[in-house]
Structure formats: C-alpha cells, structure tokens
Write a protein that holds these residues in place. Structure first.
Motif, mmCIF file in Angstrom:
data_model
loop_
_atom_site.group_PDB
_atom_site.id
_atom_site.type_symbol
_atom_site.label_atom_id
_atom_site.label_comp_id
_atom_site.label_asym_id
_atom_site.label_seq_id
_atom_site.Cartn_x
_atom_site.Cartn_y
_atom_site.Cartn_z
ATOM 1 N N MET A 58 0.821 -1.187 0.000
ATOM 2 C CA MET A 58 0.000 0.000 0.000
ATOM 3 C C MET A 58 0.873 1.263 0.000
ATOM 4 O O MET A 58 0.543 2.224 -0.670
ATOM 5 C CB MET A 58 -0.914 -0.033 1.228
ATOM 6 C CG MET A 58 -1.907 1.065 1.254
ATOM 7 S SD MET A 58 -3.159 0.910 2.540
ATOM 8 C CE MET A 58 -3.996 -0.539 1.986
ATOM 9 N N SER A 59 1.969 1.215 0.729
ATOM 10 C CA SER A 59 2.864 2.366 0.781
ATOM 11 C C SER A 59 3.487 2.645 -0.583
ATOM 12 O O SER A 59 3.505 3.792 -1.039
ATOM 13 C CB SER A 59 3.959 2.118 1.822
ATOM 14 O OG SER A 59 4.901 3.151 1.794
ATOM 15 N N SER A 60 3.988 1.605 -1.243
ATOM 16 C CA SER A 60 4.617 1.823 -2.545
ATOM 17 C C SER A 60 3.593 2.291 -3.575
ATOM 18 O O SER A 60 3.906 3.101 -4.439
ATOM 19 C CB SER A 60 5.354 0.574 -3.024
ATOM 20 O OG SER A 60 4.468 -0.493 -3.190
ATOM 21 N N LYS A 61 2.358 1.810 -3.476
ATOM 22 C CA LYS A 61 1.300 2.261 -4.388
ATOM 23 C C LYS A 61 1.035 3.755 -4.179
ATOM 24 O O LYS A 61 0.899 4.507 -5.143
ATOM 25 C CB LYS A 61 0.021 1.462 -4.189
ATOM 26 C CG LYS A 61 -1.094 1.890 -5.144
ATOM 27 C CD LYS A 61 -2.377 1.149 -4.876
ATOM 28 C CE LYS A 61 -3.523 1.599 -5.741
ATOM 29 N NZ LYS A 61 -3.671 3.018 -5.989
ATOM 30 N N LEU A 62 0.971 4.188 -2.923
ATOM 31 C CA LEU A 62 0.773 5.607 -2.637
ATOM 32 C C LEU A 62 1.889 6.432 -3.267
ATOM 33 O O LEU A 62 1.636 7.416 -3.965
ATOM 34 C CB LEU A 62 0.716 5.852 -1.129
ATOM 35 C CG LEU A 62 0.754 7.312 -0.674
ATOM 36 C CD1 LEU A 62 -0.474 8.073 -1.145
ATOM 37 C CD2 LEU A 62 0.893 7.399 0.835
ATOM 38 N N LEU A 63 3.135 6.031 -3.054
ATOM 39 C CA LEU A 63 4.267 6.783 -3.600
ATOM 40 C C LEU A 63 4.268 6.748 -5.126
ATOM 41 O O LEU A 63 4.561 7.762 -5.772
ATOM 42 C CB LEU A 63 5.578 6.249 -3.028
ATOM 43 C CG LEU A 63 5.748 6.436 -1.516
ATOM 44 C CD1 LEU A 63 7.016 5.734 -1.038
ATOM 45 C CD2 LEU A 63 5.751 7.898 -1.135
ATOM 46 N N ASP A 64 3.937 5.596 -5.712
ATOM 47 C CA ASP A 64 3.850 5.505 -7.176
ATOM 48 C C ASP A 64 2.791 6.457 -7.713
ATOM 49 O O ASP A 64 3.016 7.161 -8.701
ATOM 50 C CB ASP A 64 3.508 4.077 -7.616
ATOM 51 C CG ASP A 64 4.651 3.088 -7.446
ATOM 52 O OD1 ASP A 64 5.801 3.521 -7.269
ATOM 53 O OD2 ASP A 64 4.359 1.868 -7.478
ATOM 54 N N ASP A 65 1.615 6.461 -7.081
ATOM 55 C CA ASP A 65 0.534 7.344 -7.520
ATOM 56 C C ASP A 65 0.960 8.808 -7.434
ATOM 57 O O ASP A 65 0.689 9.596 -8.352
ATOM 58 C CB ASP A 65 -0.736 7.120 -6.694
ATOM 59 C CG ASP A 65 -1.400 5.783 -6.969
ATOM 60 O OD1 ASP A 65 -1.123 5.174 -8.029
ATOM 61 O OD2 ASP A 65 -2.185 5.330 -6.114
ATOM 62 N N LEU A 66 1.632 9.181 -6.357
ATOM 63 C CA LEU A 66 2.108 10.566 -6.221
ATOM 64 C C LEU A 66 3.127 10.888 -7.304
ATOM 65 O O LEU A 66 3.069 11.957 -7.923
ATOM 66 C CB LEU A 66 2.702 10.781 -4.830
ATOM 67 C CG LEU A 66 1.713 10.726 -3.668
ATOM 68 C CD1 LEU A 66 2.458 10.763 -2.343
ATOM 69 C CD2 LEU A 66 0.696 11.858 -3.748
ATOM 70 N N ASP A 67 4.067 9.961 -7.546
ATOM 71 C CA ASP A 67 5.080 10.178 -8.590
ATOM 72 C C ASP A 67 4.461 10.393 -9.958
ATOM 73 O O ASP A 67 4.997 11.121 -10.784
ATOM 74 C CB ASP A 67 6.038 8.987 -8.672
ATOM 75 C CG ASP A 67 7.053 8.953 -7.546
ATOM 76 O OD1 ASP A 67 7.208 9.963 -6.830
ATOM 77 O OD2 ASP A 67 7.704 7.895 -7.388
ATOM 78 N N HIS A 68 3.319 9.743 -10.217
ATOM 79 C CA HIS A 68 2.663 9.831 -11.522
ATOM 80 C C HIS A 68 1.583 10.921 -11.565
ATOM 81 O O HIS A 68 0.826 11.001 -12.530
ATOM 82 C CB HIS A 68 2.078 8.476 -11.908
ATOM 83 C CG HIS A 68 3.133 7.452 -12.173
ATOM 84 N ND1 HIS A 68 3.461 6.473 -11.281
ATOM 85 C CD2 HIS A 68 3.968 7.301 -13.230
ATOM 86 C CE1 HIS A 68 4.441 5.745 -11.765
ATOM 87 N NE2 HIS A 68 4.770 6.223 -12.951
ATOM 88 N N GLY A 69 1.507 11.737 -10.515
ATOM 89 C CA GLY A 69 0.550 12.837 -10.508
ATOM 90 C C GLY A 69 -0.898 12.401 -10.370
ATOM 91 O O GLY A 69 -1.804 13.158 -10.684
ATOM 92 N N GLN A 70 -1.117 11.200 -9.871
ATOM 93 C CA GLN A 70 -2.470 10.674 -9.697
ATOM 94 C C GLN A 70 -2.913 10.915 -8.256
ATOM 95 O O GLN A 70 -3.037 9.990 -7.455
ATOM 96 C CB GLN A 70 -2.513 9.193 -10.061
ATOM 97 C CG GLN A 70 -2.155 8.939 -11.500
ATOM 98 C CD GLN A 70 -2.119 7.465 -11.843
ATOM 99 O OE1 GLN A 70 -2.202 6.600 -10.998
ATOM 100 N NE2 GLN A 70 -1.989 7.186 -13.129
ATOM 101 N N TYR A 71 -3.165 12.161 -7.945
ATOM 102 C CA TYR A 71 -3.410 12.566 -6.562
ATOM 103 C C TYR A 71 -4.747 12.067 -6.020
ATOM 104 O O TYR A 71 -4.830 11.697 -4.849
ATOM 105 C CB TYR A 71 -3.273 14.086 -6.438
ATOM 106 C CG TYR A 71 -1.911 14.541 -6.903
ATOM 107 C CD1 TYR A 71 -0.780 14.269 -6.139
ATOM 108 C CD2 TYR A 71 -1.733 15.175 -8.130
ATOM 109 C CE1 TYR A 71 0.486 14.639 -6.572
ATOM 110 C CE2 TYR A 71 -0.476 15.550 -8.567
ATOM 111 C CZ TYR A 71 0.630 15.279 -7.785
ATOM 112 O OH TYR A 71 1.882 15.629 -8.216
ATOM 113 N N ALA A 72 -5.768 12.019 -6.825
ATOM 114 C CA ALA A 72 -7.071 11.495 -6.367
ATOM 115 C C ALA A 72 -6.959 10.010 -6.075
ATOM 116 O O ALA A 72 -7.479 9.517 -5.067
ATOM 117 C CB ALA A 72 -8.158 11.758 -7.401
#
Length: 96
Positions: free
Chosen positions: A1-15
C-alpha cells in the motif's frame, strides 16, 4: 500500500493516491496532496531513487519507512497502514 501511494504521487495521480486514506486523512484532498508533493523537490532537490522500504509493526498497524532521494538529500516517507487496509498516516521528513 505504501509503494502504491508513492507511485501514484510520482505519476501525478493525486485522487487515486488518497483513495485508501481513512476518515482523518481525507483532509488531504487531491489538491493538498499535489501541493505538498510538488513542493518537496522545490525545497530539497529533484526526486530521484527510492531505497528499499522497512516495515515496523506497532499497535496492529504496519508502519512503512521508505527512503527517498532528493538531490543530495535523503528523506523518509512514512506511511501508516491499518489492519483494515487504510492509510492512517503519511509524513515525509529529511533524515538528519
């Protein structure tokens, strides 16, 4: 879950990044997450590699600490995950 959060942030997928936040974390709207995440490189340098995450368990929660490289600085991203699969905490701070 942590890596998914960081991946989403890195890709600009904030929602998407905030989709697993618990009720108290929902104060971090997609706009606030974007503002927070995009200011880190402005303060610390360009975001680079991630080191391997470390897992600590406390009070039934998983606490995942992931070192992030920003220019010549290293910060820790700390994500707290509940047994119910929600994110109940998220902090990023420079290592001393």
């Amino acid at each position: 879950m942590s890596s998914k959060l960081l991946d989403d942030l890195d890709h600009g997928q904030y929602a998407v990044a905030g989709a697993d936040f618990d009720t108290k974390m929902k104060v971090l709207t997609p706009e606030r997450l974007q503002s927070f995440w995009e200011k880190l490189p402005e303060r610390w340098g360009a975001l680079g590699a991630r080191d391997n995450a470390r897992l600590v368990q406390k009070d039934g929660n998983d606490i995942v600490v992931t070192p992030l490289h920003f220019g010549d600085k290293v910060a820790n991203a700390v994500v707290v995950c509940t047994p119910a699969g929600q994110i109940s905490g998220f902090h990023v701070f420079l290592q001393p």
